[in-house]
Design an enzyme around this catalytic site. Structure first.
Site, PDB file in Angstrom:
ATOM      1  N   GLY A  42       0.783  -1.240   0.000  1.00  0.00           N
ATOM      2  CA  GLY A  42       0.000   0.000   0.000  1.00  0.00           C
ATOM      3  C   GLY A  42       0.809   1.281   0.000  1.00  0.00           C
ATOM      4  N   GLU A  97       3.703   4.882   5.219  1.00  0.00           N
ATOM      5  CA  GLU A  97       2.557   3.969   5.210  1.00  0.00           C
ATOM      6  C   GLU A  97       1.425   4.563   4.398  1.00  0.00           C
ATOM      7  OE1 GLU A  97       0.982   1.396   5.487  1.00  0.00           O
ATOM      8  OE2 GLU A  97       1.255   0.287   7.337  1.00  0.00           O
ATOM      9  N   ASP A 101      -4.841   2.662  10.755  1.00  0.00           N
ATOM     10  CA  ASP A 101      -6.234   2.324  11.055  1.00  0.00           C
ATOM     11  C   ASP A 101      -6.312   2.000  12.552  1.00  0.00           C
ATOM     12  OD1 ASP A 101      -8.898   1.599  10.490  1.00  0.00           O
ATOM     13  OD2 ASP A 101      -8.359  -0.442   9.987  1.00  0.00           O
ATOM     14  N   SER A 102      -6.261   0.722  12.920  1.00  0.00           N
ATOM     15  CA  SER A 102      -6.268   0.377  14.351  1.00  0.00           C
ATOM     16  C   SER A 102      -4.955   0.798  15.010  1.00  0.00           C
ATOM     17  CB  SER A 102      -6.459  -1.131  14.535  1.00  0.00           C
ATOM     18  OG  SER A 102      -5.310  -1.831  14.134  1.00  0.00           O
ATOM     19  N   GLY A 103      -3.886   0.871  14.220  1.00  0.00           N
ATOM     20  CA  GLY A 103      -2.569   1.204  14.756  1.00  0.00           C
ATOM     21  C   GLY A 103      -1.762  -0.037  15.128  1.00  0.00           C
ATOM     22  N   THR A 105      -0.524  -2.548  13.288  1.00  0.00           N
ATOM     23  CA  THR A 105       0.611  -2.811  12.404  1.00  0.00           C
ATOM     24  C   THR A 105       1.766  -1.878  12.741  1.00  0.00           C
ATOM     25  OG1 THR A 105      -1.020  -3.247  10.686  1.00  0.00           O
ATOM     26  CG2 THR A 105       1.262  -3.059   9.966  1.00  0.00           C
ATOM     27  N   LEU A 106       1.459  -0.595  12.829  1.00  0.00           N
ATOM     28  CA  LEU A 106       2.504   0.406  13.029  1.00  0.00           C
ATOM     29  C   LEU A 106       3.121   0.346  14.407  1.00  0.00           C
ATOM     30  CD1 LEU A 106       3.617   2.348  11.003  1.00  0.00           C
ATOM     31  CD2 LEU A 106       1.419   1.480  10.338  1.00  0.00           C
ATOM     32  N   ASP A 157      -5.948  -1.167  -1.301  1.00  0.00           N
ATOM     33  CA  ASP A 157      -6.731  -2.141  -2.057  1.00  0.00           C
ATOM     34  C   ASP A 157      -7.978  -2.596  -1.337  1.00  0.00           C
ATOM     35  OD1 ASP A 157      -5.132  -3.685  -0.069  1.00  0.00           O
ATOM     36  OD2 ASP A 157      -6.107  -5.396  -1.046  1.00  0.00           O
ATOM     37  N   ARG A 163      -5.722  -0.585  -6.307  1.00  0.00           N
ATOM     38  CA  ARG A 163      -4.508   0.106  -5.858  1.00  0.00           C
ATOM     39  C   ARG A 163      -4.077   1.180  -6.857  1.00  0.00           C
ATOM     40  NH1 ARG A 163      -2.143  -2.790  -1.578  1.00  0.00           N
ATOM     41  NH2 ARG A 163      -2.424  -5.035  -1.665  1.00  0.00           N
TER      42      ARG A 163
HETATM   43  P1  IMP Z   1      -3.889  -1.277  11.221  1.00  0.00           P
HETATM   44  O1  IMP Z   1      -2.930  -2.260  11.787  1.00  0.00           O
HETATM   45  O2  IMP Z   1      -5.307  -1.598  11.623  1.00  0.00           O
HETATM   46  O3  IMP Z   1      -3.559   0.164  11.511  1.00  0.00           O
HETATM   47  O4  IMP Z   1      -3.932  -1.557   9.679  1.00  0.00           O
HETATM   48  C1  IMP Z   1      -3.156  -0.914   8.783  1.00  0.00           C
HETATM   49  C2  IMP Z   1      -3.247  -1.619   7.449  1.00  0.00           C
HETATM   50  O5  IMP Z   1      -4.576  -2.097   7.190  1.00  0.00           O
HETATM   51  C3  IMP Z   1      -2.964  -0.644   6.345  1.00  0.00           C
HETATM   52  O6  IMP Z   1      -1.597  -0.567   6.072  1.00  0.00           O
HETATM   53  C4  IMP Z   1      -3.781  -1.204   5.205  1.00  0.00           C
HETATM   54  O7  IMP Z   1      -3.046  -2.179   4.519  1.00  0.00           O
HETATM   55  C5  IMP Z   1      -4.979  -1.838   5.868  1.00  0.00           C
HETATM   56  N1  IMP Z   1      -6.148  -0.917   5.885  1.00  0.00           N
HETATM   57  C6  IMP Z   1      -6.673  -0.272   6.937  1.00  0.00           C
HETATM   58  N2  IMP Z   1      -7.728   0.482   6.585  1.00  0.00           N
HETATM   59  C7  IMP Z   1      -7.862   0.325   5.256  1.00  0.00           C
HETATM   60  C8  IMP Z   1      -8.762   0.903   4.290  1.00  0.00           C
HETATM   61  O8  IMP Z   1      -9.670   1.707   4.561  1.00  0.00           O
HETATM   62  N3  IMP Z   1      -8.580   0.497   2.999  1.00  0.00           N
HETATM   63  C9  IMP Z   1      -7.606  -0.382   2.627  1.00  0.00           C
HETATM   64  N4  IMP Z   1      -6.731  -0.913   3.495  1.00  0.00           N
HETATM   65  C10 IMP Z   1      -6.858  -0.567   4.797  1.00  0.00           C
HETATM   66 MG    MG Z   2      -0.255  -0.684   4.694  1.00  0.00          MG
END
Ligand code: IMP
Ligand code: MG
Length: 174
Positions: A42, A97, A101-103, A105-106, A157, A163
């Site tokens: 992404g 990045e 979103d939830s945070g 991953t980061l 995506d 994408r």
């Molecule tokens: P997190 O760990 O929930 O913050 O997820 C982050 C990852 O989830 C991003 O790098 C995206 O790959 C995926 N993601 C989160 N929200 C979206 C969205 O609205 N559209 C597409 N991918 C998303």
């Molecule tokens: Mg991502």
């Protein structure tokens, strides 16, 4: 059921914002070299555009972590699919990045990269969904804060599609 994409942020809006972030990073890192770390897949579109706008010396590396399946919600499971090629020790690292979103991953990734001894570590995301945050993450550069909608385009995506859209859109199902 049909699927369509509604524009949320136009190509022009995204380009202008990336230009502004590139300028800001160039000022903040004046006299230094920055090492951009792209989170695949992404972050790739954003990182390429951003790198072109940065006027201090830039090096780049890529990694891939998986946190999502094929759907639209977080699985909470994170695994390194592809690690970086280069060490981070002594580098001014900026993780690039597509979206926070939830945070989950980061927060995992930043902790892991921080342990590798970079001179500095910052986070730059094109999009932020603050309403969705589960784990606290410090974001240094944000393109846009957006509402809690599932977005696609500019690297993001839905089931590996969309994408390549040059704008940010919301998938609607009618
Ligand atoms: P997190 O760990 O929930 O913050 O997820 C982050 C990852 O989830 C991003 O790098 C995206 O790959 C995926 N993601 C989160 N929200 C979206 C969205 O609205 N559209 C597409 N991918 C998303
Ligand atoms: Mg991502």
């Amino acid at each position: 059921m049909s699927e369509r994409v509604e524009v949320m942020l136009t190509e022009k809006e995204v380009d202008e914002r990336i230009q502004a972030i590139g300028k800001q990073i160039s000022e903040d890192y004046a006299g230094k070299q920055v090492h951009l770390v792209c989170v695949l897949k992404g972050g790739s579109f954003f990182m390429c555009e951003l790198a072109k706008r940065i006027t201090v010396p830039v090096s780049m590396d890529f990694m891939s972590v998986s946190s999502y399946g094929g759907g639209t919600s977080s699985s909470g499971v994170i695994r390194i699919v592809k690690d970086l090629d280069e060490p981070l020790a002594g580098k001014n690292v900026i993780v690039v990045e597509d979206i926070v979103d939830s945070g989950r991953t980061l927060s995992y990734l930043l902790k892991m990269l921080g342990d590798r001894g970079p001179a500095s570590l910052a986070l730059c995301t094109l999009l932020d969904k603050p309403d969705r945050r589960v784990v606290d993450v410090k974001v240094d550069y944000t393109g846009f804060s957006i509402p809690d909608e599932f977005v696609v385009g500019y690297g993001l995506d839905y089931d590996q599609r969309y994408r390549n859209l040059p704008y940010i859109g919301v998938v609607r199902f009618d």
